[in-house]
Design a protein around this motif. Structure first.
Motif, PDB file in Angstrom:
ATOM      1  N   ASP A   1       0.932  -1.122   0.055  1.00  0.00           N
ATOM      2  CA  ASP A   1      -0.052   0.160   0.106  1.00  0.00           C
ATOM      3  C   ASP A   1       0.831   1.226  -0.153  1.00  0.00           C
ATOM      4  OD1 ASP A   1      -1.797   1.862   0.431  1.00  0.00           O
ATOM      5  OD2 ASP A   1      -2.867   1.338   2.339  1.00  0.00           O
ATOM      6  N   THR A   2       0.969   2.047  -1.176  1.00  0.00           N
ATOM      7  CA  THR A   2       1.800   3.246  -1.106  1.00  0.00           C
ATOM      8  C   THR A   2       1.157   4.340  -0.231  1.00  0.00           C
ATOM      9  OG1 THR A   2       0.725   3.819  -3.293  1.00  0.00           O
ATOM     10  CG2 THR A   2       2.491   2.652  -3.500  1.00  0.00           C
TER      11      THR A   2
ATOM     12  N   SER B   1       7.230  10.305   2.913  1.00  0.00           N
ATOM     13  CA  SER B   1       8.088  11.234   2.118  1.00  0.00           C
ATOM     14  C   SER B   1       8.966  12.231   3.127  1.00  0.00           C
ATOM     15  CB  SER B   1       7.172  12.255   1.083  1.00  0.00           C
ATOM     16  OG  SER B   1       6.136  12.977   2.078  1.00  0.00           O
ATOM     17  N   ASN B   2       8.508  12.651   4.334  1.00  0.00           N
ATOM     18  CA  ASN B   2       9.016  13.424   5.122  1.00  0.00           C
ATOM     19  C   ASN B   2       9.368  12.763   6.524  1.00  0.00           C
ATOM     20  OD1 ASN B   2       9.273  15.532   3.677  1.00  0.00           O
ATOM     21  ND2 ASN B   2       7.474  16.403   4.084  1.00  0.00           N
TER      22      ASN B   2
ATOM     23  N   SER C   1      10.077   6.500   0.097  1.00  0.00           N
ATOM     24  CA  SER C   1      10.125   7.682  -0.845  1.00  0.00           C
ATOM     25  C   SER C   1       8.533   7.622  -1.107  1.00  0.00           C
ATOM     26  CB  SER C   1      10.790   7.569  -2.299  1.00  0.00           C
ATOM     27  OG  SER C   1      10.515   6.368  -2.900  1.00  0.00           O
ATOM     28  N   PRO C   2       8.135   8.713  -1.749  1.00  0.00           N
ATOM     29  CA  PRO C   2       6.672   8.936  -1.817  1.00  0.00           C
ATOM     30  C   PRO C   2       6.122   7.779  -2.696  1.00  0.00           C
ATOM     31  CG  PRO C   2       7.685  11.159  -2.371  1.00  0.00           C
ATOM     32  CD  PRO C   2       8.863   9.992  -1.930  1.00  0.00           C
ATOM     33  N   SER C   3       6.654   7.177  -3.666  1.00  0.00           N
ATOM     34  CA  SER C   3       6.094   6.110  -4.590  1.00  0.00           C
ATOM     35  C   SER C   3       6.280   4.827  -3.783  1.00  0.00           C
ATOM     36  CB  SER C   3       6.610   6.603  -5.773  1.00  0.00           C
ATOM     37  OG  SER C   3       7.973   5.999  -5.977  1.00  0.00           O
TER      38      SER C   3
ATOM     39  N   GLN D   1      13.691  10.626  -1.253  1.00  0.00           N
ATOM     40  CA  GLN D   1      12.948  11.000  -2.615  1.00  0.00           C
ATOM     41  C   GLN D   1      12.969   9.967  -3.520  1.00  0.00           C
ATOM     42  OE1 GLN D   1      15.387  14.751  -3.569  1.00  0.00           O
ATOM     43  NE2 GLN D   1      14.350  15.698  -2.013  1.00  0.00           N
ATOM     44  N   ASP D   2      12.014   9.894  -4.518  1.00  0.00           N
ATOM     45  CA  ASP D   2      12.167   9.104  -5.447  1.00  0.00           C
ATOM     46  C   ASP D   2      13.134   9.148  -6.486  1.00  0.00           C
ATOM     47  OD1 ASP D   2       9.632   7.910  -4.986  1.00  0.00           O
ATOM     48  OD2 ASP D   2       8.387   9.247  -5.830  1.00  0.00           O
ATOM     49  N   SER D   3      13.915   9.960  -6.342  1.00  0.00           N
ATOM     50  CA  SER D   3      15.332  10.014  -7.207  1.00  0.00           C
ATOM     51  C   SER D   3      16.400   8.895  -6.592  1.00  0.00           C
ATOM     52  CB  SER D   3      16.184  11.456  -7.334  1.00  0.00           C
ATOM     53  OG  SER D   3      16.280  11.886  -6.157  1.00  0.00           O
TER      54      SER D   3
END
Length: 725
Positions: free
Chosen positions: A23-24, A29-30, A48-50, A127-129
């Motif tokens: 479940d994303t 994210s923070n 990360s967010p995703s 982060q997603d990076s």
């Protein structure tokens, strides 16, 4: 993505469509101050967010590690590791984002590992990076980020700064610092060394990009389409290692220096979950290239496309799971007392190995046999290295076996001892071996004035090779040609020169064995291929060739004039790297000799005017030939083409006409051509083909001009002598 000549910093964009099995909505994210993680807790990482990347604990041999890994795929892939000198971590370890804004790892007994240094951060974010970032109170200023401190991997958007290095891991299951490093040097060169080397000296390097002298502030960068390249001052293009243009959507790229010391570019397609990553580029195709991979008294061989370390006879691995620890004796070293059983000698050949020179004595012995006897009569001697009529005696325990080749003399007695001789040149093959290797000289790859080249496969390693068989009817000249190639190629080692692997000198037969170039010659690619190389590929080809010639002229132990630079003598490997071949016409120069007079050599259309005028010949004849080849590369056509209109038949005439009328784009049929780069390349070509040799630049200057580090003045009109072909 900016073209190499546009001098604009690449814009990095990330597009991810991630298919996750969890479940994303729960992805964080923070991370706020006071947050913590435990390796065995309910939450072991911050996502990360995703949910693509995670920062936190992951399993390690004997415990755990803290780092960043790809969480959105079935097989965990680690891209960054904290505190590699302190692994493994116990299950009682805690990762904390402290109340004063620091990132730390608390171990048992009060020991603490600081990850981010000083405090003051208010928010942390995975982060997603793939970058983990600490921000100050305004949430805009970055106080610390993992991208600035790479360990063994670069992700898209990340760069390796001048002075930084990537270090390999000990093993796939142990991310402690291993035995290899990739350093972005402050002189602009990208170089690989054994991490155990006393210093980062060129003698210890086993890979170098050849960009030394390009200046300070050079960085290694990875783009989101798999483009790996060097930039100066974040804007000025220096050199590309890979080609751009790989798909971006649903794909992630990472470059890693692997356990074996080779750095590779990987891609992973997120839309096909469960499949392994693909290697789309590597710094070397030789799995044994890592210097010191097998440690003390071990040697490396490629077996079924994998590196395999083996101990010398009489030795066993210190730890079979960690080859780099080397090998130790499994016998008691012999004394000077000779037993009643006596001794005998036989030869064993060790492939892909080289002895480190650590001699304690140099006796007067001008033959291998005399050197062997000197060692046998010396109580302290356990290895004898014989090279070019020089004998060196060594103790075996100080020796490290690396690349090249070793002749091993083994003494057979109650206790095993080993006597070794070094042959720094290529391997000697028998004619029968090469006949089997080529399946009776069945598949022809090409023909030249001195012989025919055949495709072959060395059965022991299943390695493809190119075997050049000299013509028997040219026996006298062929012998001289053979000796020249042996002397020249055997002493040259550069990524833009073909590598001589071996030779055969049996009766009237003279053969040379080279590494096999999968993509054929530059002539095949430019003139006969349905798919012409793109603009970026053409520029890389030109720079590769220039680096190879520069090495021959100024960096070899003995300066070399090639004398026959042309597309047919430029071979292309599977990674698009251009390599100069066929040194059969090379003219060696002594250290105090820079000019030589001789009969005309080379190929019609590429020879410099001084050949025809019977003037002294210098290295500038290669500069002239390079200029002609440069025009052919840029325009993807032959120097002479009678099928074209009369004003276009001679390539140099047509190029100058287009240059004078400011219509250079007529020369190329590629929409991605950068006009400024084309103009620079054309001017370089005109300087190279000046009739007066003194007006032509040195190859060092040519390299600098090609890479855009020096200004190029307007060249004089060289067309007055183009009728000499």
């Amino acid at each position: 993505m900016a073209t190499p000549g546009s001098h604009v910093a690449p814009f990095i964009s990330f597009v991810f469509t991630v298919f996750l099995t969890f479940d994303t909505a729960k992805a964080q994210s923070n991370v706020t101050r006071g947050s913590s993680l435990r390796p065995t807790g309910a939450i072991t990482s911050w996502l990360s967010p995703s949910g693509l990347y995670a920062f936190g604990f992951y399993p390690q041999t004997g415990g755990y590690a803290v780092g960043i890994y790809v969480a959105g795929i079935a097989e965990r892939t680690v891209v960054w590791t904290a505190g590699r000198d302190n692994l493994p971590l116990s299950n009682n370890t805690t990762l904390r984002f402290t109340t004063d804004g620091r990132l730390v790892v608390d171990q048992t007994q009060g020991q603490q590992i600081s990850i981010s240094g000083t405090g003051g951060a208010s928010i942390a974010s995975m982060q997603d990076s793939g970058n983990f970032v600490l921000y100050d109170s305004d949430r805009r200023t970055v106080l610390w980020q993992s991208f600035d401190h790479p360990t063994d991997t670069l992700l898209a958007g990340q760069r390796l700064l001048a002075g930084q290095a990537l270090f390999s891991s000990v093993s796939k299951a142990d991310d402690s610092i291993g035995i290899f490093k990739l350093r972005m040097q402050t002189d602009g060169n990208l170089v690989q060394y054994p991490n155990s080397a006393f210093e980062d000296a060129s003698v210890n390097a086993y890979y170098a990009l050849g960009t030394v002298g390009t200046g300070p502030n050079v960085t290694l960068n990875l783009d989101s389409d798999g483009f790996l390249y060097l930039l100066q001052n974040s804007t000025f293009y220096i050199r590309n290692l890979t080609q751009e243009g790989y798909p971006r959507e649903n794909v992630i790229f990472r470059m890693k220096i692997d356990v074996d010391g080779i750095f590779r570019l990987y891609s992973y397609n997120l839309s096909t979950r469960g499949q392994n990553e693909s290697v789309i580029w590597s710094s070397s195709g030789n799995k044994c290239t890592g210097l010191g991979l097998c440690g003390v008294n071990g040697y490396c061989q490629v077996w079924h496309d994998a590196a395999r370390c083996t101990c010398l006879p009489g030795f066993d691995f210190v730890n079979p799971a960690v080859w780099s620890l080397g090998c130790q004796r499994n016998y008691t070293a012999e004394t000077c007392k000779i037993d009643d059983k006596g001794t005998s000698l036989q030869i064993t050949i060790f492939l892909n190995a080289r002895w480190e020179d650590a001699a304690y004595a140099i006796p007067e012995a001008s033959t291998e046999e005399a050197c062997s006897l000197a060692c046998l009569n010396d109580c302290n001697c356990e290895a004898a290295l014989f090279t070019a009529q020089s004998c060196k005696l060594q103790r075996l325990h100080t020796i490290m076996m690396w690349r090249s080749q070793v002749w091993a003399y083994r003494k057979i007695s109650e206790h095993v001892s080993i006597k070794l001789f070094e042959d720094v040149g290529p391997r000697a093959f028998s004619y029968a071996e090469l006949e089997r290797t080529t399946d009776g000289f069945k598949e022809e790859l090409g023909r030249g004035s001195f012989g025919i080249v055949y495709k072959g496969i060395i059965q022991s390693s299943m390695k493809m090779v190119a075997v050049k068989k000299l013509k028997k009817e040219l026996a006298q000249e062929g012998e001289k040609e053979f000796q020249t190639e042996m002397k020249v190629i055997g002493r040259t080692h550069h990524r833009n020169l073909t590598r001589l692997l071996g030779y055969c000198c049996e009766g009237p037969e003279r053969l040379l064995v080279f590494e096999y170039m999968t993509r054929g010659s530059l002539a095949d690619i430019l003139f006969d291929s349905k798919r012409k190389p793109c603009w970026t590929e053409r520029i890389k080809m030109a720079i590769d060739i220039a680096h190879g010639i520069f090495y021959l002229h100024e960096e070899c132990e003995t300066p070399i004039i090639h004398c026959d630079i042309k597309p047919q003598n430029i071979l292309m490997d599977e990674y698009g790297c251009a390599k100069i071949s066929d040194f059969g016409l090379a003219k060696l120069l002594e250290h105090d000799q820079t000019r030589t007079s001789t009969f005309i050599r080379g190929t019609r259309g590429y020879v410099a005017p001084e050949w025809h005028k019977k003037l002294p010949v210098t290295v500038k004849v290669d500069v002239y030939s390079f200029g002609v080849v440069l025009f052919e590369i840029l325009c993807c056509r032959r120097k002479l083409d009678n099928s074209l209109p009369s004003n276009e038949i001679i390539l140099e005439d047509w190029v100058y006409e287009c240059y004078e009328t400011d219509q250079l784009l007529k020369l190329v049929d590629d929409e991605d051509v950068d006009r400024r780069t084309l103009d620079r390349m054309i001017k370089i070509g005109f300087w190279c083909i000046q009739e007066e040799p003194s007006l032509r630049p040195s190859m060092k200057k040519v390299v600098l001009m090609l890479e855009g580090t020096v200004n190029i003045p307007v060249p004089p009109n060289p067309t007055s002598f183009f009728s000499v072909v």
